[in-house]
Design a protein around this motif. Sequence first.
Motif, PDB file in Angstrom:
ATOM      1  N   GLU A 111       0.871  -1.184  -0.018  1.00 41.47           N
ATOM      2  CA  GLU A 111       0.042  -0.050   0.067  1.00 41.47           C
ATOM      3  C   GLU A 111       0.948   1.239   0.106  1.00 41.47           C
ATOM      4  O   GLU A 111       0.498   2.048  -0.513  1.00 41.47           O
ATOM      5  CB  GLU A 111      -0.928  -0.099   1.428  1.00 41.47           C
ATOM      6  CG  GLU A 111      -2.092   1.053   1.038  1.00 41.47           C
ATOM      7  CD  GLU A 111      -3.069   0.765   2.104  1.00 41.47           C
ATOM      8  OE1 GLU A 111      -3.995   1.916   2.288  1.00 41.47           O
ATOM      9  OE2 GLU A 111      -3.271  -0.075   2.662  1.00 41.47           O
ATOM     10  N   HIS A 135     -11.562   1.423   4.482  1.00 43.95           N
ATOM     11  CA  HIS A 135     -10.523   1.963   3.523  1.00 43.95           C
ATOM     12  C   HIS A 135     -11.558   2.161   1.992  1.00 43.95           C
ATOM     13  O   HIS A 135     -10.945   2.586   1.140  1.00 43.95           O
ATOM     14  CB  HIS A 135      -9.391   1.161   3.341  1.00 43.95           C
ATOM     15  CG  HIS A 135      -8.518   0.955   4.366  1.00 43.95           C
ATOM     16  ND1 HIS A 135      -8.197   1.968   5.309  1.00 43.95           N
ATOM     17  CD2 HIS A 135      -8.312  -0.230   5.114  1.00 43.95           C
ATOM     18  CE1 HIS A 135      -7.491   1.315   6.193  1.00 43.95           C
ATOM     19  NE2 HIS A 135      -7.702   0.073   6.098  1.00 43.95           N
ATOM     20  N   HIS A 195     -10.827   2.845  -3.358  1.00 40.12           N
ATOM     21  CA  HIS A 195     -10.151   2.839  -2.374  1.00 40.12           C
ATOM     22  C   HIS A 195      -9.825   4.181  -1.714  1.00 40.12           C
ATOM     23  O   HIS A 195      -9.381   5.083  -2.294  1.00 40.12           O
ATOM     24  CB  HIS A 195      -8.773   2.096  -2.545  1.00 40.12           C
ATOM     25  CG  HIS A 195      -8.231   1.687  -1.200  1.00 40.12           C
ATOM     26  ND1 HIS A 195      -7.507   2.534  -0.418  1.00 40.12           N
ATOM     27  CD2 HIS A 195      -7.955   0.432  -0.891  1.00 40.12           C
ATOM     28  CE1 HIS A 195      -6.836   1.592   0.599  1.00 40.12           C
ATOM     29  NE2 HIS A 195      -7.127   0.299   0.297  1.00 40.12           N
ATOM     30  N   ARG A 237      -7.025  -2.798  -3.265  1.00 46.46           N
ATOM     31  CA  ARG A 237      -5.691  -2.688  -2.439  1.00 46.46           C
ATOM     32  C   ARG A 237      -4.526  -3.213  -3.294  1.00 46.46           C
ATOM     33  O   ARG A 237      -3.565  -2.437  -3.231  1.00 46.46           O
ATOM     34  CB  ARG A 237      -5.919  -3.466  -1.103  1.00 46.46           C
ATOM     35  CG  ARG A 237      -4.678  -3.080  -0.264  1.00 46.46           C
ATOM     36  CD  ARG A 237      -4.548  -4.071   1.042  1.00 46.46           C
ATOM     37  NE  ARG A 237      -4.554  -5.570   0.383  1.00 46.46           N
ATOM     38  CZ  ARG A 237      -3.274  -5.883  -0.013  1.00 46.46           C
ATOM     39  NH1 ARG A 237      -2.218  -5.299   0.088  1.00 46.46           N
ATOM     40  NH2 ARG A 237      -3.156  -7.213  -0.437  1.00 46.46           N
TER      41      ARG A 237
END
Length: 323
Positions: free
Chosen positions: A66, A155, A288, A137
């Motif tokens: 990430e 998220h 996201h 992600r």
Amino acid sequence: MDTRVLRTFTALARTGSFTAAAAELHLAQSTVTVQIRALEKDLRVRLFDRLPTGAVLTETGARLLERAHHVLDAEDRLRYEAHSAAPVAGSVTIGASESLCAYRLPLAVAALSRGLPTVGIHMRAVVTPAEAAEQLRAGRIDFALLLESDIDVPHLEAEVIGHEPLALVAASGHPLAPAGAAQERLTSRERLTSQEQLASQEQLSGQDFFLLEEGCSYSDAFARHLLAMPGKPPRMTRFGSIEAVRACVEAGLGLALLPVVSVAADLASGRLRTVESFPGVPVQMLRHRSRWPTPATQTVMARLRRLAADDWPDGRFRGGAQD
């Protein structure tokens, strides 16, 4: 740190294969191997477990992935600001449920592609919000479209862009299949009276139902409703494919709750009949929260909002969101 190495890292995480990552990046496989080893040496951690089935992120690798996306997003944003007057271009991957992938998005994507010739638009099947979160992600998709009433996944940002009508359907020869004026009234989605609803519940007792597999929110909710009804328990069979469900119902084996768009042709031809109409399930657009959507992604999302709010290419999807 060379951001090209980070792009190799994210590509390998996305594909799980040194060969596939090399093909995607137009590099030799040996170059991918050298870059990943160099990155691991630089960070002093092991990012991947090399298994016979492919490269799998370690716990540390998953945590750093990430962060790598954040760095690459910042680089993309910098490049965009430097060339903000350039035409929108790039690649956008949409994750979507089966019914949207099969019955809504093909015509929509074709229309978008004609209007955005410099943007490559791709589709990828996702089933649940949790799966969509993982795909977002990992960078495998840029945003997702799912049929879900409520979404509460960390998220993820979700917005309702439309509603997809549902119908309980049966083959024309099924004992519960209405005909004539009753069918026309159900097709027009008028509310059933309380007496008709009660009669419907009594008739549904002990029937055979074909539903989509667990994880489909509207099928799960309907299954709970069936199990809570008084009388003889229903018999339920669950499939991972809308086409498998539709084929069983068309053969007269039972009833199914499906998006109207997936059986529109069968309803129009009379092969299937609407036993009961249901309120539309929300179509949720997910992204996201911490990822920067590229200009191409922002443009595709905005145009899909307009299509959902105004009129999808087949003219049946009605929404309420505005760009």
